[in-house]
Design a protein around this motif. Structure first.
Motif, PDB file in Angstrom:
ATOM      1  N   UNK A 199       0.827  -1.209   0.000  1.00  0.00           N
ATOM      2  CA  UNK A 199       0.000   0.000   0.000  1.00  0.00           C
ATOM      3  C   UNK A 199       0.858   1.255   0.000  1.00  0.00           C
ATOM      4  N   UNK A 200       1.849   1.309   0.876  1.00  0.00           N
ATOM      5  CA  UNK A 200       2.670   2.512   1.034  1.00  0.00           C
ATOM      6  C   UNK A 200       3.492   2.788  -0.226  1.00  0.00           C
ATOM      7  N   UNK A 201       4.132   1.770  -0.771  1.00  0.00           N
ATOM      8  CA  UNK A 201       4.950   1.992  -1.965  1.00  0.00           C
ATOM      9  C   UNK A 201       4.102   2.365  -3.172  1.00  0.00           C
ATOM     10  N   UNK A 202       2.852   1.896  -3.209  1.00  0.00           N
ATOM     11  CA  UNK A 202       1.961   2.282  -4.319  1.00  0.00           C
ATOM     12  C   UNK A 202       1.606   3.758  -4.261  1.00  0.00           C
ATOM     13  N   UNK A 203       1.604   4.345  -3.062  1.00  0.00           N
ATOM     14  CA  UNK A 203       1.331   5.779  -2.921  1.00  0.00           C
ATOM     15  C   UNK A 203       2.382   6.593  -3.675  1.00  0.00           C
ATOM     16  N   UNK A 204       3.608   6.083  -3.752  1.00  0.00           N
ATOM     17  CA  UNK A 204       4.684   6.816  -4.434  1.00  0.00           C
ATOM     18  C   UNK A 204       4.371   7.065  -5.906  1.00  0.00           C
ATOM     19  N   UNK A 205       3.434   6.310  -6.471  1.00  0.00           N
ATOM     20  CA  UNK A 205       3.093   6.465  -7.889  1.00  0.00           C
ATOM     21  C   UNK A 205       2.513   7.841  -8.186  1.00  0.00           C
ATOM     22  N   UNK A 206       1.911   8.476  -7.181  1.00  0.00           N
ATOM     23  CA  UNK A 206       1.368   9.814  -7.418  1.00  0.00           C
ATOM     24  C   UNK A 206       2.482  10.784  -7.779  1.00  0.00           C
ATOM     25  N   UNK A 207       3.689  10.510  -7.295  1.00  0.00           N
ATOM     26  CA  UNK A 207       4.829  11.349  -7.658  1.00  0.00           C
ATOM     27  C   UNK A 207       5.132  11.274  -9.139  1.00  0.00           C
ATOM     28  N   UNK A 208       4.959  10.094  -9.738  1.00  0.00           N
ATOM     29  CA  UNK A 208       5.253   9.929 -11.162  1.00  0.00           C
ATOM     30  C   UNK A 208       4.154  10.503 -12.045  1.00  0.00           C
ATOM     31  N   UNK A 209       2.961  10.700 -11.484  1.00  0.00           N
ATOM     32  CA  UNK A 209       1.924  11.425 -12.220  1.00  0.00           C
ATOM     33  C   UNK A 209       2.389  12.853 -12.487  1.00  0.00           C
ATOM     34  N   UNK A 210       3.057  13.441 -11.498  1.00  0.00           N
ATOM     35  CA  UNK A 210       3.481  14.843 -11.577  1.00  0.00           C
ATOM     36  C   UNK A 210       4.893  15.010 -12.124  1.00  0.00           C
ATOM     37  N   UNK A 211       5.519  13.937 -12.542  1.00  0.00           N
ATOM     38  CA  UNK A 211       6.897  14.018 -13.029  1.00  0.00           C
ATOM     39  C   UNK A 211       6.967  14.806 -14.344  1.00  0.00           C
ATOM     40  N   UNK A 212       7.715  15.915 -14.322  1.00  0.00           N
ATOM     41  CA  UNK A 212       7.826  16.785 -15.500  1.00  0.00           C
ATOM     42  C   UNK A 212       9.228  16.748 -16.108  1.00  0.00           C
ATOM     43  N   UNK A 213       9.975  15.680 -15.851  1.00  0.00           N
ATOM     44  CA  UNK A 213      11.327  15.582 -16.414  1.00  0.00           C
ATOM     45  C   UNK A 213      11.335  15.665 -17.931  1.00  0.00           C
ATOM     46  N   UNK A 214      10.257  15.192 -18.556  1.00  0.00           N
ATOM     47  CA  UNK A 214      10.184  15.195 -20.015  1.00  0.00           C
ATOM     48  C   UNK A 214      10.181  16.620 -20.562  1.00  0.00           C
TER      49      UNK A 214
END
Length: 412
Positions: free
Chosen positions: A117-132
Motif C-alpha cells: 500500500x505505502x509503496x503504491x502511494x509513491x506512484x502519485x509522484x510519477x503522475x506529476x513528473x515533469x522531467x520530459x
C-alpha cells in the motif's frame, strides 16, 4: 556541457547516496526483510512504468521538436502538459486499484500488505513528473535540483528512523517520499517557468496521447520485464533470503547504469534532431559515441569483476558474500543494455521508428519470461543471474538486425 554537469551532479547523488544507505539498509533489515521489500518494490516498479506510459520519450520528442510559434501560443506546451498529466492520473487510479486487488486476493502478512500500500502511494509522484519537459527544453538543472533535495531529505530520515527489521514499513514510507517531494517541486518550477496551465481536453487529445506513447510504453514495460522479472520469479521459487541477496548484488551493475543514464538523456534530443536532419550523419554520430562509451564502461566492469568479492562484503555485509559470483553475468548484461540503448533508443526511437523498436521488445520479452522461468526454476539465484544476460543478448541480435532493415538506414 551544462546539461552534462547538472545531470552528473544528480547522478553523483543517485550513485553515492545508495552506496551510503544500501549497506546500512541491507544490514539493518537483514536478507529476509530486504528480500520482502525487494519483492514489493519490484511489483510497484511495473506499475510505475504504466503510470509513466512512455511519455519520458514520446513527450520529450514533442517538446524538442515543437516550433517556436507553437511554443509561444496558448495551447502549445500547455496542451502537451495537460494531456500527460490527465492520462497519467487515469493510469494511477487503475494501478492503485490493481494494488488493492492484489492485497485482498493474496493471503500475505499484514506487514507485507502495508508495504504494498505505502509503496503504491509513491506512484502519485510519477503522475506529476515533469522531467520530459526539462529534458525536451534541455534544461536538466531543474531535474537535478529537485531530485537532489528530495534524496538528501529522505536519506537523512532513513538514518535517523530506521533501526531494526521491524521498521520495514517506515522504510517504505521514506522510500516513497523521495519521488513525491522531487516531482511536486519539479511541477511547480515547470508551471512557473513555462507558464503552463491546464486546458480543456477533447477525447481525441487523450486518444492521441495514448497513441503517441503506446509503442514506447510497451517497449519500456518490456524493458522493465527484462530487468525485474528475475525478482518476480525468485519471489515465487526461492526464499526471501535469496531474493534479498540477488536484489542487493544486482544494485552494483544498476549503479553503473546510473552513470550511463545522464549520457543517454543528454544525447537523445541531439540524436533526434541529427537523424531528422540527416539519417546517415546522425547514425555515424551515434556509432562514434557508442564506441567510446562501451570502452569506458567495459573497463569499469573489468575492475569491478576483479574486486567483486571484497566489494560485496563491504557494500552489503558478510551474509551476501556467499553469492558474490552472480555479479559477473550481471555486468555483461549491463554492457549489452548500454549497447542496446544505442541501437534502440538513440537510433530507432530517435528516428521515429517506435513501432519497429517495440516489435523487437515484444519478441525479446517473450524470451525473457521463458528464460527466467526455466533457469530460476532449475537453478534458483544462479539462473536468475544468467537469464538477463541471455535475454539481453537475444534483444541485441534483434535490434541489430532491425536497424539494418529499416529503410532509411539500408544505405549504411
Amino acid at each position: 556541457m551544462k546539461n552534462g554537469v547538472w545531470l552528473y551532479g544528480l547522478q553523483f547523488f543517485n550513485t553515492v547516496l545508495p552506496l551510503v544507505t544500501l549497506p546500512y539498509i541491507t544490514r539493518v533489515l537483514g536478507t529476509a526483510k530486504y528480500g520482502t521489500f525487494s519483492v514489493v518494490l519490484n511489483f510497484v516498479s511495473y506499475l510505475q512504468v504504466v503510470v509513466e506510459y512512455g511519455f519520458a520519450l514520446s513527450a520529450t520528442r514533442e517538446v524538442a521538436l515543437i516550433s517556436d510559434d507553437e511554443n509561444n501560443s496558448e495551447d502549445g506546451l500547455s496542451r502537451i502538459f495537460t494531456r500527460v498529466i490527465f492520462v497519467r492520473f487515469l493510469l494511477f487510479i487503475c494501478c492503485f486499484a490493481i494494488t488493492f486487488i492484489n492485497i485482498v486476493i493474496f493471503n500475505r502478512p499484514k506487514e507485507t500488505n502495508l508495504c504494498f500500500f505505502v509503496l503504491s502511494i509513491s506512484l502519485i509522484g510519477y503522475v506529476m513528473q515533469e522531467n520530459w519537459i526539462f529534458q525536451g527544453k534541455q534544461e536538466m538543472k531543474f531535474i537535478s535540483i529537485c531530485t537532489i533535495i528530495a534524496r538528501i531529505i529522505t536519506t537523512l530520515l532513513i538514518f535517523i528512523c530506521i533501526k531494526t527489521p521491524k521498521d520495514i514499513v517506515l522504510y517504505c514510507v521514506l522510500y516513497s517520499l523521495s519521488p513525491i517531494i522531487a516531482n511536486i517541486m519539479g511541477t511547480i518550477i515547470a508551471v512557473k517557468r513555462y507558464k503552463l496551465r491546464l486546458l480543456r481536453l477533447k477525447m481525441q487529445d487523450i486518444i492521441d496521447a495514448l497513441r503517441n506513447g503506446m509503442y514506447v510504453f510497451f517497449t519500456q514495460l518490456s524493458s522493465k520485464v527484462f530487468g525485474a522479472i528475475g525478482i518476480t520469479f525468485l519471489g515465487i521459487f526461492a526464499s526471501s533470503e535469496d531474493v534479498g541477496i540477488y536484489s542487493a548484488i544486482y544494485k552494483i551493475p544498476y549503479v553503473l547504469m546510473l552513470l550511463w543514464n545522464p549520457i543517454a538523456q543528454i544525447i537523445y534530443p541531439i540524436t533526434s534532431k541529427r537523424i531528422v536532419e540527416s539519417n546517415y550523419k546522425g547514425y555515424i554520430f551515434i556509432k562514434r559515441i557508442k564506441k567510446y562509451i562501451l570502452l569506458l564502461f567495459g573497463g569499469i566492469s573489468v575492475l569491478v569483476g576483479i574486486f567483486a568479492k571484497p566489494i560485496t562484503a563491504i557494500a552489503f555485509g558478510s551474509d551476501y558474500v556467499q553469492r558474490f559470483y552472480i555479479i559477473y553475468p550481471l555486468l555483461l548484461w549491463m554492457l549489452l543494455g548500454i549497447n542496446n540503448n544505442f541501437e534502440g533508443i538513440q537510433t530507432l526511437v530517435a528516428s521515429g521508428h517506435d513501432k519497429e523498436y517495440s516489435a523487437c521488445f515484444q519478441v525479446g520479452v517473450i524470451g525473457t519470461i521463458i528464460f527466467n522461468y526455466l533457469l530460476i526454476y532449475l537453478w534458483g539465484i544462479n539462473g536468475a543471474a544468467m537469464a538477463p544476460l541471455i535475454s539481453e543478448g537475444l534483444l541485441s541480435i534483434l535490434l541489430h538486425y532491425r536497424v539494418r532493415r529499416v529503410g532509411t538506414f539500408t544505405n549504411l
